[in-house]
Design a protein around this motif. Structure first.
Motif, PDB file in Angstrom:
ATOM      1  N   ALA A  10       0.913  -1.143   0.000  1.00 51.38           N
ATOM      2  CA  ALA A  10       0.000   0.000   0.000  1.00 51.38           C
ATOM      3  C   ALA A  10       0.954   1.195   0.000  1.00 51.38           C
ATOM      4  O   ALA A  10       1.499   1.569   1.039  1.00 51.38           O
ATOM      5  CB  ALA A  10      -0.878  -0.022   1.241  1.00 51.38           C
ATOM      6  N   THR A  47      -3.012   4.180   3.398  1.00 54.14           N
ATOM      7  CA  THR A  47      -1.583   4.387   3.629  1.00 54.14           C
ATOM      8  C   THR A  47      -1.051   5.533   2.782  1.00 54.14           C
ATOM      9  O   THR A  47      -0.213   6.311   3.238  1.00 54.14           O
ATOM     10  CB  THR A  47      -0.814   3.095   3.272  1.00 54.14           C
ATOM     11  OG1 THR A  47      -1.328   2.032   4.070  1.00 54.14           O
ATOM     12  CG2 THR A  47       0.674   3.256   3.495  1.00 54.14           C
ATOM     13  N   PHE A 137     -13.065  -2.064   4.792  1.00 52.35           N
ATOM     14  CA  PHE A 137     -12.361  -1.509   5.957  1.00 52.35           C
ATOM     15  C   PHE A 137     -13.415  -0.987   6.938  1.00 52.35           C
ATOM     16  O   PHE A 137     -13.638   0.224   7.062  1.00 52.35           O
ATOM     17  CB  PHE A 137     -11.417  -0.399   5.474  1.00 52.35           C
ATOM     18  CG  PHE A 137     -10.464   0.125   6.517  1.00 52.35           C
ATOM     19  CD1 PHE A 137     -10.351  -0.447   7.780  1.00 52.35           C
ATOM     20  CD2 PHE A 137      -9.654   1.215   6.218  1.00 52.35           C
ATOM     21  CE1 PHE A 137      -9.462   0.049   8.726  1.00 52.35           C
ATOM     22  CE2 PHE A 137      -8.760   1.730   7.155  1.00 52.35           C
ATOM     23  CZ  PHE A 137      -8.668   1.144   8.408  1.00 52.35           C
ATOM     24  N   LYS A 163     -10.076  -6.514  -0.639  1.00 56.01           N
ATOM     25  CA  LYS A 163      -8.976  -6.235   0.283  1.00 56.01           C
ATOM     26  C   LYS A 163      -9.630  -6.143   1.646  1.00 56.01           C
ATOM     27  O   LYS A 163     -10.415  -5.234   1.908  1.00 56.01           O
ATOM     28  CB  LYS A 163      -8.289  -4.923  -0.110  1.00 56.01           C
ATOM     29  CG  LYS A 163      -7.394  -4.319   0.955  1.00 56.01           C
ATOM     30  CD  LYS A 163      -6.570  -3.207   0.331  1.00 56.01           C
ATOM     31  CE  LYS A 163      -6.196  -2.089   1.292  1.00 56.01           C
ATOM     32  NZ  LYS A 163      -5.403  -2.496   2.436  1.00 56.01           N
ATOM     33  N   THR A 165      -9.429  -5.423   5.255  1.00 55.92           N
ATOM     34  CA  THR A 165      -8.699  -4.777   6.347  1.00 55.92           C
ATOM     35  C   THR A 165      -9.568  -4.856   7.593  1.00 55.92           C
ATOM     36  O   THR A 165     -10.310  -3.933   7.935  1.00 55.92           O
ATOM     37  CB  THR A 165      -8.307  -3.338   5.966  1.00 55.92           C
ATOM     38  OG1 THR A 165      -7.519  -3.396   4.773  1.00 55.92           O
ATOM     39  CG2 THR A 165      -7.475  -2.677   7.057  1.00 55.92           C
ATOM     40  N   GLY A 187      -5.488  -7.531   4.994  1.00 56.67           N
ATOM     41  CA  GLY A 187      -5.233  -6.086   5.093  1.00 56.67           C
ATOM     42  C   GLY A 187      -4.465  -5.610   6.309  1.00 56.67           C
ATOM     43  O   GLY A 187      -3.885  -4.532   6.272  1.00 56.67           O
ATOM     44  N   PHE A 188      -4.478  -6.350   7.384  1.00 55.16           N
ATOM     45  CA  PHE A 188      -3.658  -5.944   8.541  1.00 55.16           C
ATOM     46  C   PHE A 188      -2.384  -6.797   8.556  1.00 55.16           C
ATOM     47  O   PHE A 188      -2.434  -8.010   8.781  1.00 55.16           O
ATOM     48  CB  PHE A 188      -4.431  -6.090   9.862  1.00 55.16           C
ATOM     49  CG  PHE A 188      -5.362  -4.933  10.148  1.00 55.16           C
ATOM     50  CD1 PHE A 188      -4.868  -3.625  10.211  1.00 55.16           C
ATOM     51  CD2 PHE A 188      -6.714  -5.134  10.367  1.00 55.16           C
ATOM     52  CE1 PHE A 188      -5.714  -2.546  10.470  1.00 55.16           C
ATOM     53  CE2 PHE A 188      -7.570  -4.063  10.636  1.00 55.16           C
ATOM     54  CZ  PHE A 188      -7.066  -2.775  10.682  1.00 55.16           C
ATOM     55  N   ASP A 189      -1.271  -6.142   8.350  1.00 56.31           N
ATOM     56  CA  ASP A 189       0.013  -6.841   8.173  1.00 56.31           C
ATOM     57  C   ASP A 189       0.370  -7.689   9.392  1.00 56.31           C
ATOM     58  O   ASP A 189       0.982  -8.754   9.263  1.00 56.31           O
ATOM     59  CB  ASP A 189       1.137  -5.826   7.931  1.00 56.31           C
ATOM     60  CG  ASP A 189       0.731  -4.741   6.953  1.00 56.31           C
ATOM     61  OD1 ASP A 189      -0.370  -4.836   6.374  1.00 56.31           O
ATOM     62  OD2 ASP A 189       1.509  -3.790   6.781  1.00 56.31           O
ATOM     63  N   GLU A 190      -0.005  -7.182  10.577  1.00 55.22           N
ATOM     64  CA  GLU A 190       0.339  -7.895  11.815  1.00 55.22           C
ATOM     65  C   GLU A 190      -0.386  -9.229  11.922  1.00 55.22           C
ATOM     66  O   GLU A 190      -0.105 -10.039  12.798  1.00 55.22           O
ATOM     67  CB  GLU A 190       0.079  -7.012  13.047  1.00 55.22           C
ATOM     68  CG  GLU A 190      -1.303  -6.391  13.178  1.00 55.22           C
ATOM     69  CD  GLU A 190      -1.455  -5.077  12.409  1.00 55.22           C
ATOM     70  OE1 GLU A 190      -0.944  -4.964  11.282  1.00 55.22           O
ATOM     71  OE2 GLU A 190      -2.119  -4.159  12.935  1.00 55.22           O
ATOM     72  N   ILE A 204      -2.085  -6.866   1.074  1.00 54.65           N
ATOM     73  CA  ILE A 204      -1.802  -5.474   0.702  1.00 54.65           C
ATOM     74  C   ILE A 204      -1.618  -4.725   2.010  1.00 54.65           C
ATOM     75  O   ILE A 204      -2.515  -4.758   2.859  1.00 54.65           O
ATOM     76  CB  ILE A 204      -2.976  -4.849  -0.091  1.00 54.65           C
ATOM     77  CG1 ILE A 204      -3.228  -5.620  -1.389  1.00 54.65           C
ATOM     78  CG2 ILE A 204      -2.690  -3.368  -0.387  1.00 54.65           C
ATOM     79  CD1 ILE A 204      -4.466  -5.148  -2.176  1.00 54.65           C
ATOM     80  N   GLY A 205      -0.478  -4.075   2.188  1.00 54.95           N
ATOM     81  CA  GLY A 205      -0.285  -3.415   3.477  1.00 54.95           C
ATOM     82  C   GLY A 205       0.779  -2.344   3.459  1.00 54.95           C
ATOM     83  O   GLY A 205       1.567  -2.225   2.512  1.00 54.95           O
ATOM     84  N   SER A 206       0.767  -1.559   4.526  1.00 55.31           N
ATOM     85  CA  SER A 206       1.643  -0.400   4.599  1.00 55.31           C
ATOM     86  C   SER A 206       3.066  -0.760   5.008  1.00 55.31           C
ATOM     87  O   SER A 206       4.022  -0.155   4.524  1.00 55.31           O
ATOM     88  CB  SER A 206       1.069   0.622   5.575  1.00 55.31           C
ATOM     89  OG  SER A 206       1.083   0.123   6.905  1.00 55.31           O
ATOM     90  N   VAL A 249       1.273   5.021  12.846  1.00 57.30           N
ATOM     91  CA  VAL A 249       1.770   4.089  11.819  1.00 57.30           C
ATOM     92  C   VAL A 249       2.430   4.799  10.632  1.00 57.30           C
ATOM     93  O   VAL A 249       3.590   4.529  10.298  1.00 57.30           O
ATOM     94  CB  VAL A 249       0.615   3.176  11.327  1.00 57.30           C
ATOM     95  CG1 VAL A 249       1.037   2.346  10.116  1.00 57.30           C
ATOM     96  CG2 VAL A 249       0.143   2.260  12.450  1.00 57.30           C
ATOM     97  N   PHE A 250       1.721   5.719  10.000  1.00 56.39           N
ATOM     98  CA  PHE A 250       2.263   6.270   8.747  1.00 56.39           C
ATOM     99  C   PHE A 250       3.433   7.224   9.007  1.00 56.39           C
ATOM    100  O   PHE A 250       4.398   7.251   8.235  1.00 56.39           O
ATOM    101  CB  PHE A 250       1.151   6.961   7.935  1.00 56.39           C
ATOM    102  CG  PHE A 250      -0.051   6.075   7.724  1.00 56.39           C
ATOM    103  CD1 PHE A 250       0.102   4.754   7.336  1.00 56.39           C
ATOM    104  CD2 PHE A 250      -1.338   6.553   7.945  1.00 56.39           C
ATOM    105  CE1 PHE A 250      -1.001   3.917   7.162  1.00 56.39           C
ATOM    106  CE2 PHE A 250      -2.446   5.738   7.765  1.00 56.39           C
ATOM    107  CZ  PHE A 250      -2.284   4.409   7.387  1.00 56.39           C
TER     108      PHE A 250
HETATM  109  O1  MN9 Z   1      -3.327  -1.065   4.011  1.00 48.37           O
HETATM  110  C1  MN9 Z   1      -2.950  -0.895   6.301  1.00 48.37           C
HETATM  111  N1  MN9 Z   1      -4.144  -0.409   6.853  1.00 48.37           N
HETATM  112  C2  MN9 Z   1      -4.230   0.792   7.410  1.00 48.37           C
HETATM  113  C3  MN9 Z   1      -3.299  -1.618   5.051  1.00 48.37           C
HETATM  114  O2  MN9 Z   1      -3.302   1.491   7.567  1.00 48.37           O
HETATM  115  C4  MN9 Z   1      -5.555   1.218   7.835  1.00 48.37           C
HETATM  116  C5  MN9 Z   1      -2.164  -1.829   7.205  1.00 48.37           C
HETATM  117  O3  MN9 Z   1      -1.008  -2.152   6.504  1.00 48.37           O
HETATM  118  C6  MN9 Z   1      -1.803  -1.222   8.560  1.00 48.37           C
HETATM  119  O4  MN9 Z   1      -1.205   0.021   8.388  1.00 48.37           O
HETATM  120  C7  MN9 Z   1      -0.817  -2.086   9.344  1.00 48.37           C
HETATM  121  C8  MN9 Z   1      -0.607  -1.559  10.759  1.00 48.37           C
HETATM  122  O5  MN9 Z   1      -1.771  -1.719  11.520  1.00 48.37           O
HETATM  123  O6  MN9 Z   1      -1.274  -3.393   9.379  1.00 48.37           O
END
Ligand code: MN9
Length: 292
Positions: A10, A47, A137, A163, A165, A187-190, A204-206, A249-250
């Motif tokens: 992302a 993201t 989402f 996708k 999330t 969608g949540f990388d963790e 797909i993730g940040s 996060v970002f």
């Molecule tokens: O695109 C991302 N979702 C959001 C997916 O940021 C809302 C994730 O990659 C999260 O940033 C990541 C950290 O919670 O999993």
């Protein structure tokens, strides 16, 4: 469908000192991701601060990203907006630029009824020849895609995937049992490994912007049946993700990339700038990632 599988970043949106979208930064970030094994890009989503850009800026970003990619990897344009007309305008731009697919978050803020949301998705999907990936989402859009609603939407052949999330892994698995086979992205990388275990075709993730190598390894380990190794990789990644969630996060991802030599600037307001403690923590994490 094969070209849509794998680990897609992302893409963060690099801003210059003037806080404008930075084309050179986009190129550097795309190259960095591809060097780390990323299979594709999801451009202008959460993201990518897509909803903090004007519609013209979003279209410029689509152009910079697809030029930077230069035909190498799969490209998905996030065109979601509150306004159907705005989303269609961006979808047409993505089609002209040669994107592989479009994607959209549900229209938000007004708590639209289901029929309106379905109309939005069908209108956008029918406006171009590109396949559409629904961006589910619930926490941010206020709309939760269910298996029943998905079955209705996916009766339109334009829709190819979701996708997802959300931490709801039951829902993810249920999307793999629709009347027609579709692609589902974690969608949540963790939680990527749990998503894969429940049938996700990719993610797909940040955090793949700066941990592409690690997540590609987890994905490959999972597919090769090396589950313990994949769990170890996810555990290591999650130590880092827990830290970035703590500070924002970002902002943290941008700071980390800066430390790693990829200058992507900061996040747009109202995101807060990263504080000194966050900056110090990111310095440490960047050193750790680069040493791996
Ligand atoms: O695109 C991302 N979702 C959001 C997916 O940021 C809302 C994730 O990659 C999260 O940033 C990541 C950290 O919670 O999993």
């Amino acid at each position: 469908m094969e070209k849509f599988k794998g680990i897609l970043s992302a893409l963060l949106t690099p801003f210059g000192k003037d806080m404008q979208v930075d084309a050179a930064g986009v190129k550097q970030l795309v190259d960095f991701n591809i060097a780390n094994g990323i299979d594709g890009f999801y451009v202008g989503g959460s993201t990518g601060e897509g909803l903090l850009l004007t519609n013209d800026e979003r279209k410029d970003l689509f152009k910079y990203a697809i030029e930077a990619n230069a035909g190498r990897k799969t490209m998905i344009a996030h065109v979601g907006a509150i306004s159907t007309a705005a989303a269609i305008d961006m979808a047409k731009c993505a089609e002209e630029l040669g994107y592989d697919a479009i994607s959209a978050v549900a229209p938000f803020y007004y708590k639209f009824p289901l029929e309106a949301i379905m109309g939005y998705y069908n209108d956008i999907a029918n406006s171009t020849s590109l396949p559409m990936i629904i961006y589910n989402f619930p926490a941010s859009s206020g709309f939760t895609l269910s298996k029943d609603i998905a079955n209705k939407l996916f009766s339109n052949e334009k829709f190819i995937g979701i996708k997802h999330t959300s931490m709801d892994m039951f829902a993810l698995e249920q999307f793999k049992t629709l009347e027609r086979e579709i692609l589902v992205y974690n969608g949540f990388d963790e939680m990527m490994l749990s998503g894969l275990a429940m049938g996700a075709d990719g993610a797909i993730g940040s955090t793949y912007n700066f941990m592409g190598k690690k997540f590609k390894q987890i994905y490959n380990d999972f597919n090769a049946g090396n589950i313990e190794k994949a769990q170890q990789g996810q555990k290591e990644a999650n130590e880092i993700i827990a830290e970035i969630i703590k500070y924002g996060v970002f902002q943290c991802e941008k700071a980390l990339l800066g430390e790693m030599g990829v200058s992507v600037g900061e996040c747009r307001a109202p995101f807060l700038p990263l504080g000194d403690d966050g900056k110090a923590a990111m310095k440490k994490i960047a050193r750790k990632i680069m040493a791996q």
